[in-house]
Design an enzyme around this catalytic site. Structure first.
Site, mmCIF file in Angstrom:
data_model
loop_
_atom_site.group_PDB
_atom_site.id
_atom_site.type_symbol
_atom_site.label_atom_id
_atom_site.label_comp_id
_atom_site.label_asym_id
_atom_site.label_seq_id
_atom_site.Cartn_x
_atom_site.Cartn_y
_atom_site.Cartn_z
ATOM 1 N N ASP A 113 65.668 -22.887 8.106
ATOM 2 C CA ASP A 113 64.794 -22.367 7.204
ATOM 3 C C ASP A 113 64.208 -20.775 7.616
ATOM 4 O O ASP A 113 64.124 -19.913 6.826
ATOM 5 C CB ASP A 113 63.461 -23.130 6.939
ATOM 6 N N ASN B 170 63.838 -25.848 11.240
ATOM 7 C CA ASN B 170 64.327 -26.608 10.093
ATOM 8 C C ASN B 170 63.390 -27.753 9.910
ATOM 9 O O ASN B 170 62.360 -28.003 10.260
ATOM 10 C CB ASN B 170 65.610 -26.916 10.751
HETATM 11 O O1 MRU Z 1 61.787 -28.685 2.194
HETATM 12 P P1 MRU Z 1 63.283 -28.284 2.270
HETATM 13 O O2 MRU Z 1 64.128 -29.580 1.443
HETATM 14 O O3 MRU Z 1 63.148 -27.262 1.385
HETATM 15 O O4 MRU Z 1 63.898 -28.164 3.192
HETATM 16 C C1 MRU Z 1 65.208 -27.625 3.270
HETATM 17 C C2 MRU Z 1 65.672 -27.647 4.822
HETATM 18 O O5 MRU Z 1 65.109 -27.908 5.972
HETATM 19 C C3 MRU Z 1 67.315 -27.199 5.118
HETATM 20 O O6 MRU Z 1 67.741 -27.951 6.010
HETATM 21 C C4 MRU Z 1 67.200 -25.651 5.454
HETATM 22 O O7 MRU Z 1 66.597 -24.869 4.104
HETATM 23 C C5 MRU Z 1 68.473 -25.152 5.360
HETATM 24 S S1 MRU Z 1 69.480 -25.168 3.554
HETATM 25 C C6 MRU Z 1 70.748 -24.705 3.694
#
Ligand code: MRU
Length: 353
Positions: free
Chosen positions: A243, A253
């Site tokens: 992220d 992440n």
């Molecule tokens: O809370 P989320 O579902 O938005 O979290 C998503 C993640 O942690 C993913 O691994 C990250 O955004 C990478 S997406 C290509």
């Protein structure tokens, strides 16, 4: 759904955005129509759309939808009101930097475009569509570079991933799951192990759904099974998304990623992060400065509508954690697989906002 009918979670349709409602998968496949920026902000907050690159694309369209409704022909007034749209969209989720990156790119385009307000609005729509198309291309490049880090042995790999860094989390194809898709197409994949990813279960619900759509063999495990699987020699490689990645390669992440990296290290299993350049935040030196979203405690104390925990207990619900760079073998980007220590030198000059 197969690769002939790929998953695009965010699409522009005539005059509005259509989002796959990720809160309803895998049981229902629905699209919601978004015509106002406030509705886009709420879709990001409630995780109808989620995943770092996907919320960047969604926020870019949100910026256009907000711009479209601004009723002034005065350029400075338009830019002032556009900044208020940006503020609202920025307030939705704090960790994924792609959101802030996409909004900054939209603002910069608006500031640099000459001509009447109607023209600015048109250019904003085109920029959002560009961000959308670029992300799909980027993910495919990440998938292809991912092939270069796969160990030669065994010929068919068992890859573990966490959360959902697939087509649903991007404009299409995925980052970590993009690597998995490319490995599958290249005949290098035996099976994916998908951590269920408590509390919101993106692995069990979304990663498993994507794999099933494409016929990629997938085994869902609960998060606390990963170490056991590694100890039994069932996992050859771990690849996850991110992220926000700091300049030194520390990577935020989904919560649980850090423990997975530690366990992979203990078993000498390579641990990779797959992410586009737009996920790297060179403005921050290390992971300790990455803002970590805390979500509603009800995600911890209940599953669906069923409460699991006694009233009176307290709950902590950080949505992300930070994996230190020294646990990461390489960061797989659209420019290649890069050692965390070389990130700044190799990629900072390429980043444009
Ligand atoms: O809370 P989320 O579902 O938005 O979290 C998503 C993640 O942690 C993913 O691994 C990250 O955004 C990478 S997406 C290509």
């Amino acid at each position: 759904m197969s690769s002939a009918n790929p998953v695009y979670p965010v699409i522009w349709h005539i005059d509005h955005v259509r989002l796959i409602d990720q809160t309803r998968l895998p049981n229902e496949y629905d699209r919601v129509e978004i015509r106002r920026y406030e509705d886009m902000a709420m879709a990001i907050e409630t995780m109808i759309v989620r995943g770092a690159p996907a919320i960047g694309v969604a926020a870019a369209y949100g910026m256009y939808l907000g711009a479209r409704d601004i009723k002034t022909e005065d350029r400075s007034e338009f830019l002032a009101q556009l900044e208020r749209v940006a503020e609202r969209l920025r307030s939705t989720r704090p960790t994924a930097v792609n959101l802030f990156w996409a909004i900054a790119r939209m603002i910069k385009v608006a500031q640099q475009t000459l001509g009447p307000v109607a023209h600015l609005k048109q250019v904003l729509l085109e920029t959002a569509q560009e961000i959308n198309a670029e992300d799909i291309k980027t993910c495919r490049q990440i998938g292809d570079y991912g092939l270069s880090v796969l160990p030669d042995f065994p010929s068919k790999l068992r890859i573990l991933t966490h959360c959902n860094a697939g087509a649903l989390a991007t404009a299409g194809y995925g980052t970590a799951l993009g690597v998995v898709r490319s490995a599958w197409t290249a005949g290098r994949l035996e099976r994916v192990y998908a951590d269920e990813t408590r509390p919101r279960l993106q692995g069990a619900k979304l990663t498993a759904w994507e794999c099933v759509q494409e016929g990629i063999p997938v085994t869902v495990i609960t998060d606390n099974m990963a170490a056991h699987c590694m100890q039994l020699g069932m996992i050859d490689l771990v690849v996850v998304g991110a992220d926000r990645i700091a300049a030194n390669g520390d990577a935020a992440n989904k919560i649980g990623t850090y423990s997975l990296a530690l366990v992979a290290k203990a078993h000498n299993i390579p641990f990779y992060v797959a992410a586009p350049l737009s996920t790297i935040d060179f403005a921050i030196a290390d992971g300790s400065q990455i803002p970590i979203e805390e979500r509603n405690p009800n995600e911890v104390y209940q599953v669906g509508d069923t409460r699991l925990c006694p009233v009176g207990a307290e709950f902590y619900n950080p949505a992300f954690d930070v994996t230190p760079a020294h646990l990461i073998a390489a960061i797989i980007t659209e420019y290649g697989a890069i050692a965390p220590a070389n990130l700044k030198d190799e990629l900072q000059p390429k980043q444009v906002v």
